[in-house]
Motif scaffolding. Structure first.
Motif, PDB file in Angstrom:
ATOM      1  N   HIS A  55       0.812  -1.224   0.000  1.00 23.07           N
ATOM      2  CA  HIS A  55       0.000   0.000   0.000  1.00 23.07           C
ATOM      3  C   HIS A  55       0.844   1.273   0.000  1.00 23.07           C
ATOM      4  CE1 HIS A  55      -4.293  -1.259   0.634  1.00 23.07           C
ATOM      5  NE2 HIS A  55      -3.657  -2.413   0.713  1.00 23.07           N
ATOM      6  N   HIS A  56       2.156   1.158   0.185  1.00 19.85           N
ATOM      7  CA  HIS A  56       3.019   2.332   0.143  1.00 19.85           C
ATOM      8  C   HIS A  56       3.475   2.655  -1.278  1.00 19.85           C
ATOM      9  CE1 HIS A  56       3.490   0.959   4.390  1.00 19.85           C
ATOM     10  NE2 HIS A  56       3.053   2.196   4.532  1.00 19.85           N
ATOM     11  N   ASN A  57       3.200   1.763  -2.217  1.00 15.64           N
ATOM     12  CA  ASN A  57       3.542   1.963  -3.619  1.00 15.64           C
ATOM     13  C   ASN A  57       2.250   2.294  -4.355  1.00 15.64           C
ATOM     14  OD1 ASN A  57       3.551   0.715  -6.449  1.00 15.64           O
ATOM     15  ND2 ASN A  57       5.728   0.849  -5.967  1.00 15.64           N
ATOM     16  N   ARG A  58       2.248   3.387  -5.124  1.00 17.07           N
ATOM     17  CA  ARG A  58       1.019   3.862  -5.765  1.00 17.07           C
ATOM     18  C   ARG A  58       0.374   2.804  -6.651  1.00 17.07           C
ATOM     19  NH1 ARG A  58      -1.095   6.154 -10.265  1.00 17.07           N
ATOM     20  NH2 ARG A  58      -2.673   7.754  -9.938  1.00 17.07           N
ATOM     21  N   ALA A  59       1.163   2.158  -7.510  1.00 19.80           N
ATOM     22  CA  ALA A  59       0.606   1.179  -8.449  1.00 19.80           C
ATOM     23  C   ALA A  59      -0.002  -0.014  -7.719  1.00 19.80           C
ATOM     24  CB  ALA A  59       1.670   0.713  -9.434  1.00 19.80           C
ATOM     25  N   TYR A  68      -6.441  -0.611 -10.806  1.00 23.86           N
ATOM     26  CA  TYR A  68      -5.261  -0.635 -11.670  1.00 23.86           C
ATOM     27  C   TYR A  68      -5.633  -1.261 -13.004  1.00 23.86           C
ATOM     28  CZ  TYR A  68      -0.492  -1.556 -13.213  1.00 23.86           C
ATOM     29  OH  TYR A  68       0.674  -1.596 -13.920  1.00 23.86           O
ATOM     30  N   GLU A  69      -5.407  -0.525 -14.087  1.00 26.39           N
ATOM     31  CA  GLU A  69      -5.655  -1.026 -15.448  1.00 26.39           C
ATOM     32  C   GLU A  69      -7.061  -1.622 -15.573  1.00 26.39           C
ATOM     33  OE1 GLU A  69      -3.542  -0.307 -17.695  1.00 26.39           O
ATOM     34  OE2 GLU A  69      -1.658  -0.010 -16.636  1.00 26.39           O
ATOM     35  N   VAL A  70      -8.058  -0.903 -15.084  1.00 32.41           N
ATOM     36  CA  VAL A  70      -9.432  -1.400 -15.022  1.00 32.41           C
ATOM     37  C   VAL A  70      -9.972  -1.741 -16.412  1.00 32.41           C
ATOM     38  CG1 VAL A  70     -11.793  -0.807 -14.337  1.00 32.41           C
ATOM     39  CG2 VAL A  70      -9.880  -0.137 -12.902  1.00 32.41           C
ATOM     40  N   ARG A  71      -9.811  -0.845 -17.368  1.00 36.31           N
ATOM     41  CA  ARG A  71     -10.331  -1.083 -18.723  1.00 36.31           C
ATOM     42  C   ARG A  71      -9.641  -2.268 -19.384  1.00 36.31           C
ATOM     43  NH1 ARG A  71      -9.399   4.713 -19.523  1.00 36.31           N
ATOM     44  NH2 ARG A  71     -11.178   5.747 -18.613  1.00 36.31           N
ATOM     45  N   VAL A  86      -0.886 -16.796 -22.462  1.00 36.11           N
ATOM     46  CA  VAL A  86      -0.691 -15.346 -22.361  1.00 36.11           C
ATOM     47  C   VAL A  86       0.739 -15.057 -21.941  1.00 36.11           C
ATOM     48  CG1 VAL A  86      -1.492 -13.233 -21.232  1.00 36.11           C
ATOM     49  CG2 VAL A  86      -3.081 -15.108 -21.591  1.00 36.11           C
ATOM     50  N   PHE A  87       1.305 -13.979 -22.477  1.00 43.94           N
ATOM     51  CA  PHE A  87       2.634 -13.513 -22.080  1.00 43.94           C
ATOM     52  C   PHE A  87       2.464 -12.210 -21.308  1.00 43.94           C
ATOM     53  CE2 PHE A  87       3.446 -16.301 -25.565  1.00 43.94           C
ATOM     54  CZ  PHE A  87       4.629 -16.929 -25.223  1.00 43.94           C
ATOM     55  N   ASP A  88       3.019 -12.167 -20.104  1.00 49.04           N
ATOM     56  CA  ASP A  88       3.002 -10.956 -19.276  1.00 49.04           C
ATOM     57  C   ASP A  88       4.430 -10.429 -19.244  1.00 49.04           C
ATOM     58  OD1 ASP A  88       2.673  -8.954 -17.424  1.00 49.04           O
ATOM     59  OD2 ASP A  88       1.958 -10.259 -15.811  1.00 49.04           O
ATOM     60  N   LEU A  89       4.686  -9.382 -20.009  1.00 51.92           N
ATOM     61  CA  LEU A  89       6.034  -8.808 -20.104  1.00 51.92           C
ATOM     62  C   LEU A  89       6.157  -7.671 -19.101  1.00 51.92           C
ATOM     63  CD1 LEU A  89       6.286  -8.717 -23.995  1.00 51.92           C
ATOM     64  CD2 LEU A  89       6.881 -10.558 -22.425  1.00 51.92           C
ATOM     65  N   GLY A  90       7.031  -7.852 -18.128  1.00 47.93           N
ATOM     66  CA  GLY A  90       7.163  -6.901 -17.030  1.00 47.93           C
ATOM     67  C   GLY A  90       6.145  -7.241 -15.967  1.00 47.93           C
ATOM     68  N   ALA A  91       6.202  -8.458 -15.457  1.00 52.01           N
ATOM     69  CA  ALA A  91       5.174  -9.003 -14.574  1.00 52.01           C
ATOM     70  C   ALA A  91       5.124  -8.363 -13.191  1.00 52.01           C
ATOM     71  CB  ALA A  91       5.358 -10.515 -14.437  1.00 52.01           C
ATOM     72  N   ASN A  92       6.195  -7.687 -12.773  1.00 54.30           N
ATOM     73  CA  ASN A  92       6.239  -7.053 -11.458  1.00 54.30           C
ATOM     74  C   ASN A  92       5.907  -8.073 -10.378  1.00 54.30           C
ATOM     75  OD1 ASN A  92       5.262  -5.193  -9.149  1.00 54.30           O
ATOM     76  ND2 ASN A  92       6.263  -3.786 -10.547  1.00 54.30           N
ATOM     77  N   VAL A  93       4.925  -7.818  -9.506  1.00 44.01           N
ATOM     78  CA  VAL A  93       4.618  -8.726  -8.393  1.00 44.01           C
ATOM     79  C   VAL A  93       3.567  -9.774  -8.760  1.00 44.01           C
ATOM     80  CG1 VAL A  93       5.299  -7.083  -6.604  1.00 44.01           C
ATOM     81  CG2 VAL A  93       2.910  -7.151  -7.406  1.00 44.01           C
ATOM     82  N   GLY A  94       3.087  -9.768 -10.000  1.00 42.71           N
ATOM     83  CA  GLY A  94       2.197 -10.821 -10.470  1.00 42.71           C
ATOM     84  C   GLY A  94       0.717 -10.509 -10.482  1.00 42.71           C
ATOM     85  N   TYR A  95       0.344  -9.253 -10.263  1.00 43.33           N
ATOM     86  CA  TYR A  95      -1.079  -8.896 -10.242  1.00 43.33           C
ATOM     87  C   TYR A  95      -1.752  -9.225 -11.574  1.00 43.33           C
ATOM     88  CZ  TYR A  95      -5.303  -6.008  -9.977  1.00 43.33           C
ATOM     89  OH  TYR A  95      -6.603  -5.553  -9.990  1.00 43.33           O
ATOM     90  N   MET A  96      -1.170  -8.766 -12.668  1.00 41.01           N
ATOM     91  CA  MET A  96      -1.767  -9.025 -13.978  1.00 41.01           C
ATOM     92  C   MET A  96      -1.639 -10.506 -14.346  1.00 41.01           C
ATOM     93  SD  MET A  96      -3.186  -6.254 -14.930  1.00 41.01           S
ATOM     94  CE  MET A  96      -3.521  -6.340 -16.668  1.00 41.01           C
ATOM     95  N   ALA A  97      -0.530 -11.142 -13.995  1.00 40.10           N
ATOM     96  CA  ALA A  97      -0.364 -12.576 -14.266  1.00 40.10           C
ATOM     97  C   ALA A  97      -1.470 -13.362 -13.575  1.00 40.10           C
ATOM     98  CB  ALA A  97       1.010 -13.049 -13.809  1.00 40.10           C
ATOM     99  N   ALA A  98      -1.813 -12.986 -12.347  1.00 41.60           N
ATOM    100  CA  ALA A  98      -2.900 -13.654 -11.620  1.00 41.60           C
ATOM    101  C   ALA A  98      -4.241 -13.383 -12.296  1.00 41.60           C
ATOM    102  CB  ALA A  98      -2.921 -13.194 -10.167  1.00 41.60           C
ATOM    103  N   GLN A  99      -4.436 -12.159 -12.789  1.00 42.64           N
ATOM    104  CA  GLN A  99      -5.667 -11.835 -13.526  1.00 42.64           C
ATOM    105  C   GLN A  99      -5.761 -12.708 -14.781  1.00 42.64           C
ATOM    106  OE1 GLN A  99      -8.113  -9.811 -12.637  1.00 42.64           O
ATOM    107  NE2 GLN A  99      -7.209  -8.575 -11.028  1.00 42.64           N
ATOM    108  N   PHE A 100      -4.629 -12.838 -15.500  1.00 44.94           N
ATOM    109  CA  PHE A 100      -4.599 -13.685 -16.699  1.00 44.94           C
ATOM    110  C   PHE A 100      -4.907 -15.125 -16.331  1.00 44.94           C
ATOM    111  CE2 PHE A 100      -1.103 -10.657 -18.402  1.00 44.94           C
ATOM    112  CZ  PHE A 100      -2.055  -9.760 -18.855  1.00 44.94           C
TER     113      PHE A 100
END
Length: 148
Positions: A55-59, A68-71, A86-100
């Motif tokens: 929660h200390h990081n804006r994204a 985050y990236e709602v649309r 699906v390929f997640d390029l720049g996966a960071n902590v995995g939020y989008m990977a988990a969505q995928f």
């Protein structure tokens, strides 16, 4: 405020924010200091994976409130099907990977590429804890240049 009450407040905010026609970010900025977990880290389960969000990081705070990236997520939920890859390029902590992973299901595959050793460690821990095998981590950057 106790963490269980804060958790309830965050859950309420996740349900309320999408209903607002405008002013979401202003409301989130106003209430998030009171709703931040004591540790600053919230764990959310998405697609069978437990994602740690700071929660200390804006994204990642936006991820914690489903802002985050709602649309993009809405579009992906319409386009991706069970069994897709699906390929997640720049996966960071995995939020989008988990969505995928939630979209493609147990028969699908998500290849998450991330160059940051710390984020790769977080991704691998997320996968290890889940027991699922939909997400595969590539500890590398994806681009047209070679480098470190």
């Amino acid at each position: 405020m106790g963490d269980s009450i804060k958790s309830l407040g965050r859950s309420l905010m996740r349900r309320t924010l999408p209903l607002l026609p405008r002013g979401r970010s202003r409301l989130l900025r106003a209430v998030s200091p009171w709703l931040t977990p004591r540790s600053g880290i919230e764990t959310r389960t998405i697609g069978g994976y437990t994602v740690c969000l700071d929660h200390h990081n804006r994204a990642t705070k936006l991820m914690a409130y489903d802002q985050y990236e709602v649309r993009e997520i809405r579009l992906l939920r319409r386009v991706l099907r069970t069994g897709d890859t699906v390929f997640d390029l720049g996966a960071n902590v995995g939020y989008m990977a988990a969505q995928f992973a939630a979209c493609v299901g147990a028969n699908g595959r998500v290849f998450a590429f991330e160059p940051s050793p710390r984020c790769v460690e977080i991704l691998n821990l997320m996968i290890e804890r889940s027991g699922w095998h939909t997400i595969h981590v590539g500890p590398a950057a994806a681009g047209n240049e070679t480098g470190t």
